[in-house]
Each structure stands twice: as structure tokens, then as C-alpha cells.
Scaffold this active site. Sequence first.
Site, short mmCIF file in Angstrom:
data_model
loop_
_atom_site.label_atom_id
_atom_site.label_comp_id
_atom_site.label_asym_id
_atom_site.label_seq_id
_atom_site.Cartn_x
_atom_site.Cartn_y
_atom_site.Cartn_z
N ALA A 1 56.34 54.45 -9.79
CA ALA A 1 55.43 54.66 -8.67
C ALA A 1 56.13 55.14 -7.41
O ALA A 1 55.58 55.93 -6.63
CB ALA A 1 54.67 53.37 -8.39
N PHE B 1 49.99 50.36 -7.23
CA PHE B 1 48.91 49.49 -7.69
C PHE B 1 48.90 48.15 -6.97
O PHE B 1 47.85 47.70 -6.53
CB PHE B 1 49.03 49.27 -9.20
N ARG B 2 50.04 47.50 -6.84
CA ARG B 2 50.04 46.09 -6.49
C ARG B 2 50.47 45.77 -5.06
O ARG B 2 50.31 44.64 -4.63
CB ARG B 2 50.93 45.32 -7.48
N ASP C 1 49.88 60.55 -12.46
CA ASP C 1 49.42 61.58 -11.52
C ASP C 1 49.71 63.00 -11.98
O ASP C 1 49.20 63.97 -11.41
CB ASP C 1 50.06 61.36 -10.15
N HIS D 1 52.45 56.53 -19.77
CA HIS D 1 51.12 55.93 -19.62
C HIS D 1 50.03 57.00 -19.61
O HIS D 1 48.91 56.75 -19.16
CB HIS D 1 51.05 55.11 -18.33
#
Length: 228
Positions: free
Chosen positions: A86, A97-98, A180, A199
Amino acid sequence: MAESNGECSLPFWCNVCSLDLQSEKSLSEHRKGRKHMKRAYRQNATSNQVELPKCAEFKPSDIDEDELFSGLASGSYRNIVIVTGAGVSTAAGVPDFRSPGGLFDTLRREFGNRFPWVYEDTEKLLSRNFMNMYPDVFANEVNPLIRRNFEDLKPTLTHRFCAWLQKKGWLRRVYTSNVDGLHLHESLSMPLEVVVESHGSLHDGSIVMYGDNLPCRFFEKCNEDFPV
């Protein structure tokens, strides 16, 4: 179903997951799956009953950052494998995300009232199970919200650096957990063969949802790049 030393004697039985996979092909594919691998790792760590593959010992040279980039610039390093996550895309405006204010905070704010479990298990909102149970919510609300975070993105310096290595002929592979698609942005002209989107990607609908197995191509390329 006979057992010996706690293990089932069925020919296609997975002792790690306690499943009968019915065929050699199904068992082989199952063992490549993320859930199986996690369970095997945990069992090995706690009881030492499962032996995981061991890679050849790797002893990196003791070099500093200046020496590393000097070696890259001079072409001393070839056959390079890069792993990204990320952090390489946050500079392009992609929220992780987190972290506070990230995608999970947005999902909790938007869907927490209807699905209170989202506050504790946010990733379930991005699971195959949720999509199947609430197809309209996922298609009309969750999916568009996620995609808005990935519109009109441009590659960052890291993406361009990977593309530079590839043009020099020194890059073997890029493994990325990002969805992305920036490593394959049209402006970079990166060959599909070089990039493994572990992913999947939002752009071609191959995204790996929570609970899914990783794509077979991930394991195929790992076996090529890191032979045991």
C-alpha cells in the site's frame, strides 16, 4: 475412515484442514490456497507437526542505501524481484485500508448502522460471502464507493522506478498486493508477464476478495522465481 497416529488414511485427505478433497488435482489446488497455508504455518509454529518447504539460505550483502542505488544505477544488480504494498500508492492518493481515515474507516461510517459487525470485522464487507448474501448492496453501494478511491490515478516515483528497471532489462518480477493497477498503467508500458498482482485488480475484475484463494499465477511465478 481409518486413522493412524491421528491422520486419516483417505487418499485425498488434507490433514491440516480435515477435508476430503476427492481427487489429487483438488488436493493439489487446495494446498496452494491461503487458508491451508495459514493453517499449516500455525500448526508448524505451535506443534512442529507440519513441515513447510524450506528455501535455500540467503545471506544478503551488508550494503548501505548509497551502495544499493549505486549498484542499481550501474547495472551491477540484475534479475531483480520487487515486492510492493500500500505504501507505494498512497502518494498517488490511494487511501490504505487500516490507517485512521483510511478505507475501513469510510466503510464503518457508511455501513456500520446497517451491519453493526462492520465495526469489528470490516473486511467481511469485502468478502465473497457478503457479496453473495447482499448482491444489491455490494453492487450498488460497496463497489462504487471503493472504485471512487481508485479513479484517475497516476503512477508514483516507485512505479516509474520499477518500469525503469524493466526497460534496462534488470527486472525479473514485481509482486504487488495492491489492486489499483498502477504497475500496469499504460504510461509505463510494463509487460503483463513482469507484474504479479497478488490480490488481483479492480480494472479487470480479477480482485481477490477476503476469503478467496490467491490466484494460481501467484504460486506459479513464486515457484519460478524462488525455486525450493
